[in-house]
Scaffold this motif. Structure first.
Motif, PDB file in Angstrom:
ATOM      1  N   ILE A  72       0.837  -1.203   0.000  1.00  0.00           N
ATOM      2  CA  ILE A  72       0.000   0.000   0.000  1.00  0.00           C
ATOM      3  C   ILE A  72       0.874   1.257   0.000  1.00  0.00           C
ATOM      4  CG2 ILE A  72      -1.810   1.280   1.186  1.00  0.00           C
ATOM      5  CD1 ILE A  72      -2.703  -1.401   0.013  1.00  0.00           C
ATOM      6  N   SER A  73       1.946   1.256   0.790  1.00  0.00           N
ATOM      7  CA  SER A  73       2.865   2.397   0.796  1.00  0.00           C
ATOM      8  C   SER A  73       4.291   1.901   0.945  1.00  0.00           C
ATOM      9  CB  SER A  73       2.523   3.386   1.918  1.00  0.00           C
ATOM     10  OG  SER A  73       2.871   2.853   3.183  1.00  0.00           O
ATOM     11  N   VAL A  74       5.201   2.592   0.274  1.00  0.00           N
ATOM     12  CA  VAL A  74       6.631   2.283   0.367  1.00  0.00           C
ATOM     13  C   VAL A  74       7.358   3.597   0.640  1.00  0.00           C
ATOM     14  CG1 VAL A  74       8.643   1.316  -0.788  1.00  0.00           C
ATOM     15  CG2 VAL A  74       6.378   0.372  -1.261  1.00  0.00           C
ATOM     16  N   THR A  75       8.153   3.624   1.695  1.00  0.00           N
ATOM     17  CA  THR A  75       8.798   4.875   2.097  1.00  0.00           C
ATOM     18  C   THR A  75      10.277   4.688   2.370  1.00  0.00           C
ATOM     19  OG1 THR A  75       8.217   4.496   4.431  1.00  0.00           O
ATOM     20  CG2 THR A  75       6.683   5.811   3.106  1.00  0.00           C
ATOM     21  N   TRP A 101       9.308   1.837  -8.938  1.00  0.00           N
ATOM     22  CA  TRP A 101       8.158   2.128  -8.080  1.00  0.00           C
ATOM     23  C   TRP A 101       7.519   3.461  -8.457  1.00  0.00           C
ATOM     24  CZ3 TRP A 101       6.829  -2.135  -5.800  1.00  0.00           C
ATOM     25  CH2 TRP A 101       5.741  -2.127  -4.917  1.00  0.00           C
ATOM     26  N   ASP A 102       6.964   3.498  -9.639  1.00  0.00           N
ATOM     27  CA  ASP A 102       6.257   4.690 -10.125  1.00  0.00           C
ATOM     28  C   ASP A 102       4.764   4.445  -9.936  1.00  0.00           C
ATOM     29  OD1 ASP A 102       5.178   6.843 -11.411  1.00  0.00           O
ATOM     30  OD2 ASP A 102       6.172   6.499 -13.333  1.00  0.00           O
ATOM     31  N   LEU A 150      12.032  -3.056   5.468  1.00  0.00           N
ATOM     32  CA  LEU A 150      11.246  -3.982   6.293  1.00  0.00           C
ATOM     33  C   LEU A 150       9.760  -3.848   5.984  1.00  0.00           C
ATOM     34  CD1 LEU A 150      12.998  -3.535   9.759  1.00  0.00           C
ATOM     35  CD2 LEU A 150      13.266  -5.431   8.138  1.00  0.00           C
ATOM     36  N   PRO A 151       9.090  -4.974   5.712  1.00  0.00           N
ATOM     37  CA  PRO A 151       7.637  -4.939   5.496  1.00  0.00           C
ATOM     38  C   PRO A 151       6.911  -4.901   6.835  1.00  0.00           C
ATOM     39  CG  PRO A 151       8.412  -7.191   5.285  1.00  0.00           C
ATOM     40  CD  PRO A 151       9.646  -6.329   5.536  1.00  0.00           C
ATOM     41  N   SER A 152       5.708  -4.382   6.824  1.00  0.00           N
ATOM     42  CA  SER A 152       4.919  -4.351   8.060  1.00  0.00           C
ATOM     43  C   SER A 152       4.459  -5.745   8.457  1.00  0.00           C
ATOM     44  CB  SER A 152       3.706  -3.431   7.889  1.00  0.00           C
ATOM     45  OG  SER A 152       2.911  -3.843   6.786  1.00  0.00           O
ATOM     46  N   GLU A 153       4.559  -6.674   7.528  1.00  0.00           N
ATOM     47  CA  GLU A 153       4.136  -8.050   7.793  1.00  0.00           C
ATOM     48  C   GLU A 153       4.978  -8.988   6.926  1.00  0.00           C
ATOM     49  OE1 GLU A 153       0.017 -10.739   7.579  1.00  0.00           O
ATOM     50  OE2 GLU A 153       0.074  -8.681   6.815  1.00  0.00           O
ATOM     51  N   GLU A 154       5.474 -10.064   7.526  1.00  0.00           N
ATOM     52  CA  GLU A 154       6.223 -11.058   6.767  1.00  0.00           C
ATOM     53  C   GLU A 154       5.273 -12.140   6.280  1.00  0.00           C
ATOM     54  OE1 GLU A 154       9.388 -12.458   9.276  1.00  0.00           O
ATOM     55  OE2 GLU A 154      10.720 -10.846   8.635  1.00  0.00           O
ATOM     56  N   ILE A 155       5.271 -12.373   4.982  1.00  0.00           N
ATOM     57  CA  ILE A 155       4.345 -13.344   4.386  1.00  0.00           C
ATOM     58  C   ILE A 155       5.128 -14.358   3.571  1.00  0.00           C
ATOM     59  CG2 ILE A 155       2.433 -13.648   2.756  1.00  0.00           C
ATOM     60  CD1 ILE A 155       1.346 -10.994   3.625  1.00  0.00           C
ATOM     61  N   GLU A 156       4.835 -15.638   3.802  1.00  0.00           N
ATOM     62  CA  GLU A 156       5.523 -16.715   3.107  1.00  0.00           C
ATOM     63  C   GLU A 156       5.168 -16.731   1.626  1.00  0.00           C
ATOM     64  OE1 GLU A 156       4.307 -20.216   5.181  1.00  0.00           O
ATOM     65  OE2 GLU A 156       5.703 -19.907   6.852  1.00  0.00           O
ATOM     66  N   SER A 169       9.193  -0.118   4.515  1.00  0.00           N
ATOM     67  CA  SER A 169       9.913   1.095   4.905  1.00  0.00           C
ATOM     68  C   SER A 169      11.405   0.837   5.069  1.00  0.00           C
ATOM     69  CB  SER A 169       9.347   1.670   6.211  1.00  0.00           C
ATOM     70  OG  SER A 169       9.411   0.707   7.250  1.00  0.00           O
ATOM     71  N   ALA A 170      12.176   1.866   4.791  1.00  0.00           N
ATOM     72  CA  ALA A 170      13.624   1.788   4.924  1.00  0.00           C
ATOM     73  C   ALA A 170      14.142   3.133   5.395  1.00  0.00           C
ATOM     74  CB  ALA A 170      14.261   1.407   3.596  1.00  0.00           C
ATOM     75  N   TYR A 171      15.323   3.114   6.006  1.00  0.00           N
ATOM     76  CA  TYR A 171      15.927   4.342   6.502  1.00  0.00           C
ATOM     77  C   TYR A 171      17.379   4.408   6.050  1.00  0.00           C
ATOM     78  CZ  TYR A 171      11.742   4.926   9.245  1.00  0.00           C
ATOM     79  OH  TYR A 171      10.427   5.092   9.612  1.00  0.00           O
ATOM     80  N   LEU A 172      17.698   5.504   5.400  1.00  0.00           N
ATOM     81  CA  LEU A 172      19.045   5.755   4.896  1.00  0.00           C
ATOM     82  C   LEU A 172      19.742   6.707   5.854  1.00  0.00           C
ATOM     83  CD1 LEU A 172      20.945   5.275   2.428  1.00  0.00           C
ATOM     84  CD2 LEU A 172      19.982   7.362   1.451  1.00  0.00           C
TER      85      LEU A 172
END
Length: 204
Positions: A72-75, A101-102, A150-156, A169-172
């Protein structure tokens, strides 16, 4: 000719303006891309609908076993990705899927990330197996940097799955002075770069 029996155009399949209807090769009309620094030719490129160049660590091959993960969102640093940024999926250190990711090109602004599984072919060696959990990276196009996400939820992973995940989300690290007592303290810095000044911020 008026009966469409002959047509002049680019007949080189490696050109970006390859014309599969052409019957007569044109003179010097074929056009070719050159990938910029940090990018490499996309092995899956087939037409202008695909990205000809992609980040060099995000190269992957198609498989008959696949899934699509929707985010839904990627930051990155709490900001939505730019239209030139990329998201990649990995199984260990093997890239198993990626896309630019456009969100303007995605339905409802929600993009899907293709993730490939192992189908027995040599090209998919090391790809996802059922019940394994993929990891993710963001490619920051402005800095040519890869950042673990990191995803908000890990899914197999499952064949032909289409999970919907709230966020990735990721942090630089932002370099700067992190000492509150320094006169050049940078409130946005996340990692100290030993540039702090205490007596004279003019550098004199």
């Amino acid at each position: 000719n008026g009966d469409n029996s002959t047509c002049t155009g680019c007949m080189d399949e490696n050109a970006i303006n390859f014309d599969n209807t052409a019957t007569i090769a044109c003179n010097d009309c074929c056009e070719y891309y050159e990938c910029p620094e940090g990018y490499i030719e996309n092995p899956l490129y087939t037409s202008s609908d695909d990205e000809y160049c992609m980040p060099d660590e995000f190269i992957y091959f198609s498989s008959t076993v696949f899934s699509f993960y929707y985010f839904i969102s990627v930051t990155l640093n709490d900001q939505f990705l730019g239209s030139d940024d990329w998201v990649g999926a990995f199984n260990g250190d093997v890239c198993v899927g990626a896309r630019k990711w456009d969100i303007s090109q995605c339905g409802g602004g929600v993009c899907d990330l293709p993730i490939m599984g192992y189908d027995g072919s040599d090209l998919t060696e090391g790809y996802m197996l059922s019940c394994q959990i993929p990891t993710f990276k963001i490619f920051d196009a402005s800095n040519l940097e890869y950042v673990n996400a990191l995803p908000s939820e890990e899914i197999e992973f499952v064949q032909m799955g289409s999970p919907i995940i709230d966020s990735l989300s990721a942090y630089l690290d932002i370099l700067g002075c992190t000492d509150l007592e320094a006169c050049n303290y940078n409130s946005e810095a996340t990692e100290d770069d030993e540039s702090c000044l205490y007596n004279d911020c003019t550098g004199e």
